[in-house]
Design a protein around this motif. Structure first.
Motif, short mmCIF file in Angstrom:
data_model
loop_
_atom_site.label_atom_id
_atom_site.label_comp_id
_atom_site.label_asym_id
_atom_site.label_seq_id
_atom_site.Cartn_x
_atom_site.Cartn_y
_atom_site.Cartn_z
N THR A 176 0.85 -1.19 0.00
CA THR A 176 0.00 0.00 0.00
C THR A 176 0.88 1.24 0.00
O THR A 176 1.72 1.41 0.88
N GLN A 177 0.69 2.10 -0.99
CA GLN A 177 1.43 3.35 -1.08
C GLN A 177 0.59 4.47 -0.46
O GLN A 177 -0.44 4.85 -1.00
N VAL A 178 1.03 4.96 0.68
CA VAL A 178 0.30 6.02 1.38
C VAL A 178 0.90 7.36 0.94
O VAL A 178 1.87 7.85 1.49
N ASN A 179 0.28 7.93 -0.09
CA ASN A 179 0.73 9.21 -0.63
C ASN A 179 -0.41 10.23 -0.52
O ASN A 179 -1.47 9.93 0.02
N LYS A 180 -0.19 11.43 -1.02
CA LYS A 180 -1.19 12.50 -0.91
C LYS A 180 -2.54 12.08 -1.48
O LYS A 180 -3.58 12.25 -0.85
N LYS A 181 -2.53 11.52 -2.67
CA LYS A 181 -3.77 11.12 -3.32
C LYS A 181 -4.52 10.07 -2.49
O LYS A 181 -5.74 10.14 -2.32
#
Length: 158
Positions: free
Chosen positions: A74-79
């Protein structure tokens, strides 16, 4: 260390927030993003301590999620964070934080918690195994066996 084995250590890692005490936070809605990669005993412990655990956002509203529990993919980025306006915590089951945008979490006052040291046994086992393999010339012996030079006596005793 909490009962689940997670640490909050502001001195040795780039984590934020005030250390939590057991029972301090209850009744959270926790979205586990990778349930197949999460041990059932951890999920049971969360439920036992009064948290609601969800595994999909199809039947649940992301605007009610208090915490994300993530693993590696899981990539927890701004989006991604935009999906969860009420989010207070990102709980990383593991050590690395490279899949979490820490600056964005800081801007949103989201506490990031990981589990430093949780892979210590695996790392130690790996180091011991590779050391033995190197001392016993396992790779070289394997290569010779594959090339049908298994009768070569140069590695006897190694």
């Amino acid at each position: 260390m909490t009962e689940a084995g997670c640490f909050i250590n502001e001195n040795t890692s780039p984590l934020r927030g005030t250390p939590l005490k057991r029972g301090e936070i209850t009744n959270m809605i926790i979205y586990i993003t990778e349930p197949k990669e999460t041990h059932q005993s951890g999920i049971d412990l969360l439920k036992k301590n009064g948290h609601t655990v969800i595994f999909d956002l199809v039947n649940n509203k992301p605007n009610k999620v208090d915490a994300l529990m993530i693993r590696t993919y899981t990539q927890v980025n701004k989006k991604y964070l935009d999906t969860f306006p009420k989010l207070k915590y990102v709980l990383r089951i593991g050590v690395g934080l490279d899949n979490i945008d820490l600056d964005e979490c800081k801007k949103r006052n989201i506490t990031v918690i990981n589990a430093p040291g949780s892979n210590a046994n695996a790392v130690a086992e790996y180091v011991i195994g590779v050391t033995i393999m190197g001392l016993r010339s396992v790779q070289m012996q394997s290569d010779r066996l594959k090339s049908k030079k298994w009768r070569d006596k140069t590695l006897i005793g190694s």
